[in-house]
Design a protein around this motif. Structure first.
Motif, mmCIF file in Angstrom:
data_model
loop_
_atom_site.group_PDB
_atom_site.id
_atom_site.type_symbol
_atom_site.label_atom_id
_atom_site.label_comp_id
_atom_site.label_asym_id
_atom_site.label_seq_id
_atom_site.Cartn_x
_atom_site.Cartn_y
_atom_site.Cartn_z
ATOM 1 N N ALA A 134 0.843 -1.242 0.029
ATOM 2 C CA ALA A 134 -0.171 -0.042 -0.041
ATOM 3 C C ALA A 134 0.973 1.347 0.173
ATOM 4 N N VAL A 135 1.861 1.106 0.726
ATOM 5 C CA VAL A 135 2.793 2.421 0.993
ATOM 6 C C VAL A 135 3.333 2.614 -0.518
ATOM 7 N N ALA A 136 3.754 1.617 -1.131
ATOM 8 C CA ALA A 136 4.596 1.741 -2.289
ATOM 9 C C ALA A 136 3.647 2.313 -3.488
ATOM 10 N N LYS A 137 2.552 2.014 -3.288
ATOM 11 C CA LYS A 137 1.475 2.644 -4.429
ATOM 12 C C LYS A 137 0.832 3.958 -4.026
ATOM 13 N N LYS A 138 0.789 4.496 -2.897
ATOM 14 C CA LYS A 138 0.180 5.481 -2.318
ATOM 15 C C LYS A 138 0.286 6.922 -2.937
ATOM 16 N N ASP A 139 1.488 7.040 -3.860
ATOM 17 C CA ASP A 139 1.645 8.428 -4.467
ATOM 18 C C ASP A 139 0.151 8.885 -5.190
ATOM 19 N N LYS A 140 -0.246 8.008 -5.876
ATOM 20 C CA LYS A 140 -1.549 8.425 -6.675
ATOM 21 C C LYS A 140 -2.990 8.465 -5.886
ATOM 22 N N ALA A 141 -2.627 8.141 -4.587
ATOM 23 C CA ALA A 141 -4.064 8.153 -3.790
ATOM 24 C C ALA A 141 -4.142 9.476 -3.247
ATOM 25 N N LEU A 147 -3.305 9.399 4.402
ATOM 26 C CA LEU A 147 -3.530 9.218 5.999
ATOM 27 C C LEU A 147 -3.876 7.956 6.538
ATOM 28 N N TRP A 148 -4.742 7.290 5.827
ATOM 29 C CA TRP A 148 -5.237 6.112 6.227
ATOM 30 C C TRP A 148 -3.908 5.159 6.125
ATOM 31 N N ILE A 149 -3.194 5.194 4.943
ATOM 32 C CA ILE A 149 -2.032 4.178 4.786
ATOM 33 C C ILE A 149 -0.992 4.556 5.757
ATOM 34 N N ASP A 150 -0.665 5.836 5.917
ATOM 35 C CA ASP A 150 0.425 6.140 6.830
ATOM 36 C C ASP A 150 0.000 5.493 8.153
ATOM 37 N N ALA A 151 -1.136 5.812 8.847
ATOM 38 C CA ALA A 151 -1.548 5.545 10.114
ATOM 39 C C ALA A 151 -1.059 3.945 10.390
ATOM 40 N N ALA A 157 4.887 -1.109 10.978
ATOM 41 C CA ALA A 157 6.774 -1.032 10.657
ATOM 42 C C ALA A 157 7.427 -1.787 11.592
ATOM 43 N N ASP A 158 6.952 -1.736 12.715
ATOM 44 C CA ASP A 158 7.881 -2.686 13.483
ATOM 45 C C ASP A 158 6.991 -3.462 14.556
ATOM 46 N N THR A 159 6.676 -4.682 14.352
ATOM 47 C CA THR A 159 5.708 -5.214 15.154
ATOM 48 C C THR A 159 6.329 -5.809 16.456
ATOM 49 N N LYS A 160 7.480 -5.689 16.552
ATOM 50 C CA LYS A 160 8.442 -6.050 17.658
ATOM 51 C C LYS A 160 8.679 -4.886 18.644
ATOM 52 N N ALA A 161 8.232 -3.719 18.407
ATOM 53 C CA ALA A 161 8.213 -2.353 19.205
ATOM 54 C C ALA A 161 7.071 -2.552 20.104
ATOM 55 N N ASP A 162 7.229 -1.631 21.232
ATOM 56 C CA ASP A 162 6.398 -1.532 22.111
ATOM 57 C C ASP A 162 4.905 -1.450 21.865
ATOM 58 N N GLU A 163 3.913 -2.759 22.122
ATOM 59 C CA GLU A 163 2.910 -2.543 21.330
ATOM 60 C C GLU A 163 1.768 -1.105 22.010
ATOM 61 N N ILE A 164 2.016 -1.148 23.247
ATOM 62 C CA ILE A 164 1.116 -0.036 23.843
ATOM 63 C C ILE A 164 1.295 1.308 23.121
ATOM 64 N N ALA A 165 2.841 1.617 22.904
ATOM 65 C CA ALA A 165 3.200 2.862 22.092
ATOM 66 C C ALA A 165 2.301 2.833 20.798
ATOM 67 N N ARG A 166 2.799 1.556 20.274
ATOM 68 C CA ARG A 166 2.333 1.785 18.818
ATOM 69 C C ARG A 166 0.835 1.890 18.425
ATOM 70 N N ARG A 167 0.102 1.131 19.624
ATOM 71 C CA ARG A 167 -1.437 1.457 19.781
ATOM 72 C C ARG A 167 -1.764 3.048 20.107
ATOM 73 N N SER A 168 -1.217 3.242 20.922
ATOM 74 C CA SER A 168 -1.480 4.832 21.565
ATOM 75 C C SER A 168 -1.213 5.674 20.009
ATOM 76 N N ALA A 169 -0.111 5.525 19.353
ATOM 77 C CA ALA A 169 0.081 6.221 18.176
ATOM 78 C C ALA A 169 -0.968 6.083 16.958
ATOM 79 N N LEU A 170 -1.261 4.988 16.884
ATOM 80 C CA LEU A 170 -2.414 4.653 15.838
ATOM 81 C C LEU A 170 -3.777 5.506 16.229
ATOM 82 N N ILE A 171 -4.056 5.480 17.732
ATOM 83 C CA ILE A 171 -5.185 6.145 17.928
ATOM 84 C C ILE A 171 -5.206 7.586 17.487
#
Length: 768
Positions: A134-141, A147-151, A157-171
């Protein structure tokens, strides 16, 4: 009747297109040949190997949503919108199929790959791979789509990173998207979903009322948005379900083609002890699933939540006294084809529910009659086998069959002895290993203790089971003082049965007290009420018995009156001058929403589907057809030609088992993509000089592969498939995959099991 919820006929008609491999819109270009590609594997990458490989179709009833994306293909937009609705219903497999169809129609649509990622919320690796595309093809979106794709790209991007921090950032990302595009209802809807879902991952919901208010903003614009699903989850449990009644009244109706949407309202009504309403919702879910399975031609346990729904439905049918339906559905769960050696949840749940129903309603003769059947055959798991034997022991001693009762006690004692021996052996093995690893004494002791602890539940269950059966052995001549120690050890006897035991031993006060406590602890359930009313009546407390019966009477619509628990109420019924059939007429509560005729949603039970006909040539240009196997079962193996190493391995695994299949009355036929001339190359790769002991047929056109859906409609390539077809032409088991199915020994046992079950055609059973 609201036409928007008359789904099954539409599903049956339109999904038939899917079953024949018909893709709506333009056909995508065939995948380029790649000599390095393993046959059956996707040319688009590992993420595409799993998931749906057959074309999607447009379905009615998947949710009223709006999610415009950048595409020049109107049909692609329709499939994208459908996929979003399926996401809201947790119908992830079909959602991914819809998004794959979008990509097939418009490979440049970045949001198609975003959708595939969203459909793999439970498979982070695949989700991350799709999101990269999706990221590779988002230029024409558009800006909004980016914003949906970036979120979600940041989230994966890194599923091994702190999950709570990732989820909070998604919100925060979804909040930003909502502020910038306030008319995007789906941003609010998925924000509600994640705020609830985060609770399952260690982030508390600061205020359910605030999240509810956010959902109400969506419903103010679109009252039938499938966000009702999330509101049920939000308020589920912790005394919040009463706030979800309005959502429960609209959830299934907002996306009636999605079984899980009907199921979810069952959560609300179950927790409110409204079991008849809960059972209706779960039965609706089961029927929609059964209709979908028949049309899409998939195996039941391929559907997320199916076994869980039917397991809960059987429990609720028990609670409302629909005993025969509970038994029928529990048996059907046992009959379902298991997908593999470790994929049998419906089977295990069905056995547990069948035992529970028969014991709860004291159907001892029915239970005993099933002892040697496939429904209650010996269990491999020792704890499950202990529970099975306990039920039979209680049944035999209750029926004064002491010979078989003693036989069961001996078997239980043998299970206990074996568990104790294995516990000692496990501790010894743990000690030897820890010593070999040069562990200090305290760690050696801990390892031994851990090994011993692993057997605690198994042993305590066996001890309690033996005590329970001994209680029923002692009852005919027992005295309270003699039986009481056994009763204290029999921890697994439910309170309702303990109350009857106390009554039989002369402790009427103790029996009534325990039965009353059971009724209070299980409000809205008919069996505890019937038990209490009976004990009160026979304890010479007629007024209390009448009062209790009145509560039961209000719940009586739909009950089966023939189980002993209700038959014992005859003197009380006579006293009240009620008719023999004293059940009240069913009424529908005013807060459950508009309900369709439940029988229009699909059949109550799962049924196998008819196998497509075929007529194919062997290496000698001699034709064989499926019709030639009429009256006897056949295992049809689709393989990808002599150049497929995994396929040749599969055939060589099957070859030595052919005699076992033949002894079971099952023929084997292999179908190859090779031409008739090319089939000889397969025979040359057999481990035995005589070749393979079963016919191999050519389907060079791949028409039969397509007919059986062993075909990737998106990349125009055949897939591996194995199908067990019975003598009436019904498919009783199947596996379609990017890899060949190799568990042939297990399949032989499973084939014998499922073929022992008559189909509806053989029994005349209607698909009600």
């Amino acid at each position: 009747m609201n036409s928007s919820i008359r789904l099954p006929f539409y599903i049956a008609c339109t999904l038939a297109l899917l079953c024949h491999g018909v893709a709506l819109g333009e056909d995508p270009s065939p995948a380029k040949a790649d000599d390095k590609l393993t046959p059956g594997h996707s040319s688009n990458g590992e993420a595409f190997n799993e998931g749906p490989r057959q074309a999607a179709i447009l379905m009615a009833g998947t949710g009223d949503v709006s999610f415009p994306v950048t595409t020049g293909k109107p049909l692609a937009q329709k499939f994208f919108t459908q996929g979003v609705g399926q996401l809201h219903g947790f119908w992830y497999f079909e959602a991914e199929r819809s998004f794959r169809q979008v990509a097939a129609l418009d490979a440049g649509c970045a949001m198609a790959y975003w959708g595939m990622a969203m459909a793999n919320i439970n498979s982070p690796k695949r989700a991350a791979d799709f999101m990269k595309l999706a990221v590779a093809k988002k230029d024409k979106a558009s800006r909004r789509e980016q914003l949906w794709i970036d979120a979600y790209a940041k989230f994966y991007a890194d599923t091994k990173a702190d999950e709570i921090a990732r989820r909070s950032a998604l919100i925060r990302s979804l909040e930003d998207l909502t502020y910038e595009f306030p008319d995007d209802l789906e941003a609010r809807a998925l924000l509600v979903f994640h705020l609830w879902d985060n609770k399952q991952h260690g982030i508390a919901i600061p205020s359910r009322l605030v999240v509810d208010a956010l959902a109400r903003q969506v419903l103010a614009v679109n009252p039938m948005h499938p966000i009702h699903h999330y509101l049920i989850h939000l308020w589920n449990g912790a005394d919040g379900d009463k706030r979800a009644i309005a959502a429960a009244a609209h959830c299934g109706q907002s996306a009636p083609a999605i079984a899980h949407m009907w199921h979810m309202s069952g959560h609300t009504f179950s927790n409110l002890h409204r079991y008849a309403d809960a059972a209706w919702q779960q039965e609706a879910s089961a029927r929609v699933d059964h209709a979908y399975m028949a049309a899409a031609r998939i195996m039941p346990e391929q559907i997320h939540n199916y076994a869980h729904n039917n397991d809960w439905l059987v429990k609720n049918l028990n609670y409302v006294g629909r005993v025969h339906d509970a038994i029928d559905l529990a048996k059907n769960m046992i009959e379902l084809p298991r997908l593999g050696p470790t994929q049998s949840s419906a089977y295990e749940m069905g056995r547990e529910r069948l035992l529970s129903t028969l014991v709860t309603y004291e159907l001892w003769d029915d239970l005993i009659a099933l002892r040697d059947s496939m429904y209650l055959a010996p269990a491999e798991n020792p704890v499950n086998e202990t529970k099975r034997l306990t039920a039979f022991g209680v049944a035999y001693f209750t029926r004064a069959d002491t010979t078989h009762g003693e036989e069961i006690l001996t078997a239980l004692q043998a299970l206990l002895k074996k568990a104790r021996e294995e516990r000692i052996a496990a501790a010894d093995a743990a000690e030897v290993k820890a010593q070999a690893d040069k562990k200090p004494d305290d760690q050696i002791a801990r390892a031994m203790a851990d090994a011993l602890r692993g057997f605690a539940y198994r042993i305590s269950t066996a001890e309690a089971a033996i005590a329970e059966v001994q209680v029923y052995r002692a009852l005919p001549n027992g005295k309270l003082d003699a039986v009481k120690p056994l009763l204290d050890k029999a921890r697994d006897i439910p309170a309702e049965r303990k109350a009857r035991i106390l009554f039989a031993l002369g402790d009427q006060a103790g029996a009534v007290k325990m039965a009353r406590e059971a009724s209070v602890a299980n409000p809205g359930q008919v069996q505890p009420l019937a038990n209490l009313a009976d004990l009160l009546w026979h304890s010479k407390q007629p007024d209390a018995a009448r009062e209790t019966f009145e509560k039961l009477h209000k719940l009586s619509a739909g009950m089966d009156l023939d189980p002993p628990i209700f038959d014992r109420l005859a003197p009380l019924i006579a006293d009240l001058k009620l008719p023999t059939d004293w059940r009240l007429s069913a009424t529908v509560a005013g807060d459950v929403g508009l309900r369709p005729d439940i029988k229009t949603l699909g059949p109550f039970r799962w049924h196998p589907y008819p196998a497509p006909a075929w007529n194919l040539a062997d290496q000698h240009e001699q034709f064989q057809s499926l019709a030639s196997y009429h009256g006897k079962p056949v295992l049809v193996v689709f393989y990808l030609g002599s150049g497929c190493a995994g396929c040749i391995e599969q055939l060589n695994i099957l070859a030595p088992l052919t005699q076992g299949f033949t002894a079971a009355g099952i023929s084997i036929v292999a179908v190859s993509r090779d031409s008739p001339d090319g089939l000889q190359r397969t025979f040359e790769k057999a481990k035995e000089a005589s070749g393979f002991p079963f016919p191999i047929l050519s389907d060079v056109s791949l028409d039969t592969f397509r007919a059986y859906r062993a075909y990737d409609d998106f990349e125009h390539m055949p897939l591996h498939g194995v199908f067990l077809i019975d003598g009436t032409g019904q498919v009783r088991w199947q596996n379609i995959s990017f890899e060949p199915f190799r568990e042939a020994q297990w399949l032989l046992g499973e084939a014998k099991r499922v073929l022992s079950i008559p189909t509806s055609k053989e029994t005349g059973t209607a698909a009600n």
